[in-house]
Design an enzyme around this catalytic site. Structure first.
Site, PDB file in Angstrom:
ATOM      1  CG  ASP A 138      -2.040   1.017   1.103  1.00 30.40           C
ATOM      2  OD1 ASP A 138      -2.327   1.447  -0.037  1.00 30.40           O
ATOM      3  OD2 ASP A 138      -2.620   1.395   2.133  1.00 30.40           O
ATOM      4  CE1 TYR A 140      -0.294   8.444   4.394  1.00 29.90           C
ATOM      5  CE2 TYR A 140       1.847   9.510   4.295  1.00 29.90           C
ATOM      6  CZ  TYR A 140       0.614   9.348   4.900  1.00 29.90           C
ATOM      7  OH  TYR A 140       0.312  10.081   6.019  1.00 29.90           O
ATOM      8  CG  HIS A 145      -4.219  10.472   2.975  1.00 33.92           C
ATOM      9  ND1 HIS A 145      -5.262  10.362   3.873  1.00 33.92           N
ATOM     10  CD2 HIS A 145      -3.353   9.466   3.299  1.00 33.92           C
ATOM     11  CE1 HIS A 145      -5.043   9.334   4.687  1.00 33.92           C
ATOM     12  NE2 HIS A 145      -3.889   8.777   4.365  1.00 33.92           N
ATOM     13  NE  ARG A 154       4.815  13.919  11.146  1.00 40.95           N
ATOM     14  CZ  ARG A 154       4.159  12.913  10.575  1.00 40.95           C
ATOM     15  NH1 ARG A 154       3.960  11.807  11.264  1.00 40.95           N
ATOM     16  NH2 ARG A 154       3.715  12.993   9.335  1.00 40.95           N
ATOM     17  CD  GLU A 210      -6.014   4.676   5.002  1.00 45.74           C
ATOM     18  OE1 GLU A 210      -5.360   3.884   4.284  1.00 45.74           O
ATOM     19  OE2 GLU A 210      -5.492   5.434   5.850  1.00 45.74           O
ATOM     20  CD  GLU A 212      -5.490   2.941   0.182  1.00 43.57           C
ATOM     21  OE1 GLU A 212      -4.675   2.312  -0.531  1.00 43.57           O
ATOM     22  OE2 GLU A 212      -5.323   3.175   1.395  1.00 43.57           O
ATOM     23  CG  ASP A 244      -5.461   0.338   4.023  1.00 42.96           C
ATOM     24  OD1 ASP A 244      -5.474  -0.713   4.676  1.00 42.96           O
ATOM     25  OD2 ASP A 244      -4.588   1.222   4.149  1.00 42.96           O
ATOM     26  NE  ARG A 248      -7.486   6.293  10.047  1.00 43.65           N
ATOM     27  CZ  ARG A 248      -6.809   6.119   8.911  1.00 43.65           C
ATOM     28  NH1 ARG A 248      -5.564   5.678   8.930  1.00 43.65           N
ATOM     29  NH2 ARG A 248      -7.384   6.377   7.752  1.00 43.65           N
ATOM     30  CD  GLN A 251      -2.596   4.398  10.908  1.00 39.53           C
ATOM     31  OE1 GLN A 251      -3.824   4.396  10.810  1.00 39.53           O
ATOM     32  NE2 GLN A 251      -1.811   4.945   9.992  1.00 39.53           N
ATOM     33  CE1 TYR A 255       2.509   7.365  14.663  1.00 38.13           C
ATOM     34  CE2 TYR A 255       3.689   7.454  12.582  1.00 38.13           C
ATOM     35  CZ  TYR A 255       3.228   8.075  13.730  1.00 38.13           C
ATOM     36  OH  TYR A 255       3.491   9.405  13.919  1.00 38.13           O
ATOM     37  CE  LYS A 264      -3.003   2.247   7.582  1.00 39.50           C
ATOM     38  NZ  LYS A 264      -4.041   2.721   6.655  1.00 39.50           N
ATOM     39  CB  THR A 268      -7.326  -5.038   2.448  1.00 48.23           C
ATOM     40  OG1 THR A 268      -6.392  -4.766   3.488  1.00 48.23           O
ATOM     41  CG2 THR A 268      -7.191  -3.985   1.355  1.00 48.23           C
ATOM     42  CB  THR A 371      -6.227   7.783   1.786  1.00 49.31           C
ATOM     43  OG1 THR A 371      -6.088   6.761   2.747  1.00 49.31           O
ATOM     44  CG2 THR A 371      -7.598   8.439   1.914  1.00 49.31           C
ATOM     45  CD  GLU A 385      -7.343  12.920   4.466  1.00 54.43           C
ATOM     46  OE1 GLU A 385      -7.232  13.914   3.747  1.00 54.43           O
ATOM     47  OE2 GLU A 385      -7.315  11.760   4.016  1.00 54.43           O
TER      48      GLU A 385
END
Ligand code: MN
Length: 440
Positions: A138, A140, A145, A154, A210, A212, A244, A248, A251, A255, A264, A268, A371, A385
């Site tokens: 997968d 990104y 996104h 962050r 997600e 995709e 996907d 969260r 995650q 992560y 994840k 799927t 995504t 989001e």
């Protein structure tokens, strides 16, 4: 482009000419199906609300040359063999099938050339994943996104310094890829509740989707032999929709430093029909426009052709239908709409980058775009989001609110190509319903 893309073409199969079908004669996507109550899986081609059982047509002397090779590979339980067919053979098959299905409904001079039993109503079929998927990756690739998600985790440095140089991805899990319509069990996992010092284990409270696009690899490459960008698209067979599913809270605790893992790998979902690389030709557009301040891709990720036509203008929509909405007979509610043309990296760049280490891809491998989100409000392809990690809940049409998914919610992805001078073709649906965690 060729005669199979001609907007004027119609089919003697009436449902294929309906303005809202995803499967007009210009599409002809491949999928794997069985007749209901029959265990045998076979490769078929979608047309309107019907499936052409190509293997069943082999006896009728309709196929010759390279088109016949492809037709023979339809007499199989997966698309893996067919996916490695040379593009030239696939093209001849498509041209011949288009010829066999072309006509005007009610025109007495056009006779159904298919033998009895070679046409199966979709309503009488069950669908399966198109290929035996050996490996799943997968990416990104949406900068929107990546920026939106980065802002949540962050706020000071939303986009990490590598983003504009390297197509970011992670190796996913092929064993838990399921076909559209399969229920998704809410996963359990380890999370660090906000304010807590130690983690707890239990059902995720931040279940998300997600939206995709999936890319099926056709011809593979040998271990140690990277695929140059000029040849990348020769290795791409076609596309489908991918959800996907993501937990969260699991995650965000797991992560760092190695990327997503159990958040994840519990499911799927993929859509059953694979739109071929040839079918999507009319909808190619330039790659993402990189403002002059952005770095240009390194030479191994760069070609004039990819820059000029590496993008794909596919509209992707996400719908939700809660249990209460189903009980009230409300229609699925659209949450978002975005275009694959807004991705920062092209399919060719992702494939080339994947093999640049010498990693070998095999026929039937799947990689997903990440995504698909756009720059505008309402174009965010996941709830993380849309609700800013639950801080701005979404209102559903019946007054319910969502921060993340509830048990009983159904998420439906839809996608279609629409462009002046070309037919409207679609990918069909990719749906999944959330069910409660198991008690064990
Ligand atoms: Mn993803």
């Amino acid at each position: 482009m060729n005669q199979t893309h001609d907007t004027a073409l119609t089919s003697w199969i009436e449902s294929a000419n309906s303005p809202d079908t995803d499967f007009p004669i210009q599409n002809l996507p491949f999928g794997v199906f069985s007749r209901k109550g029959d265990l045998e899986r076979r490769v078929g081609v979608a047309i309107g609300d019907q499936i052409v059982d190509v293997g069943e047509s082999l006896s009728a002397n309709l196929w010759s040359g390279k088109a016949r090779d492809v037709a023979r590979w339809c007499d199989r339980p997966t698309l893996n063999e067919l996916m490695q067919a040379p593009k030239e053979s696939l093209s001849q098959f498509r041209a011949r099938l288009s010829e066999l299905l072309a006509g005007t409904p009610g025109d007495e001079t056009v006779i159904n050339p298919l033998p009895p039993g070679a046409l199966v109503p979709m309503a009488e079929a069950e669908m399966f994943p198109a290929a035996e998927i050996g490996d799943y990756t997968d990416f990104y690739a949406s900068i929107y996104h990546a920026t939106n998600v980065g802002k949540i985790f962050r706020p000071d440095s939303p986009l990490l310094p590598n983003y504009k140089h390297v197509p970011i991805g992670y190796h996913g899990r092929a064993s838990s890829i399921v076909i559209s319509g399969t229920e998704v069990t809410r996963p359990k996992g380890q999370t660090l509740p906000s304010g807590a010092k130690t983690p707890t284990f239990g059902p995720t409270e931040m279940l998300d989707y997600e939206a995709e696009v999936g890319f099926f690899v056709g011809r593979g490459n040998e271990l140690g032999k990277p695929v140059p960008i000029s040849e990348a698209e020769d290795h791409l067979f076609g596309i489908c929709l991918v959800n996907d599913w993501s937990a969260r809270d699991i995650q965000s605790w797991e992560y760092q430093p190695l990327g997503p893992f159990l958040s994840k790998n519990f499911a799927t979902t993929i859509s059953p029909w694979v739109v071929t690389w040839e079918a999507l030709e009319p909808y190619r557009v330039p790659a993402f426009f990189r403002p002059p301040a952005d770095p240009q891709p390194l030479p191994y990720l760069s070609s004039e052709k990819d820059k000029n036509e590496g993008g794909i203008d596919l509209n992707i929509e996400v719908y939700i239908r809660s249990m209460m909405m189903r009980e009230a007979h409300l229609r699925p509610w659209r949450l978002s709409s975005a275009s694959l043309a807004d991705m920062y990296w092209t399919a060719a760049q992702m494939l080339t980058h994947h093999t640049s280490s010498g990693c070998n891809l095999q026929p039937g491998d799947l990689f997903a775009s990440g995504t698909v989100s756009g720059p505008d409000a309402g174009s965010q392809g996941c709830m993380l989001e849309l609700t800013r990690r639950g801080s701005e809940p979404i209102a559903l049409p019946n007054g319910e609110e969502r921060k993340f998914l509830h048990d009983g919610d159904e998420i439906i992805l839809r996608a279609y190509f629409q462009r002046e001078g070309a037919a409207r073709i679609g990918l069909g649906e990719c749906s999944g319903l959330i069910v409660a965690s198991s008690r064990r």
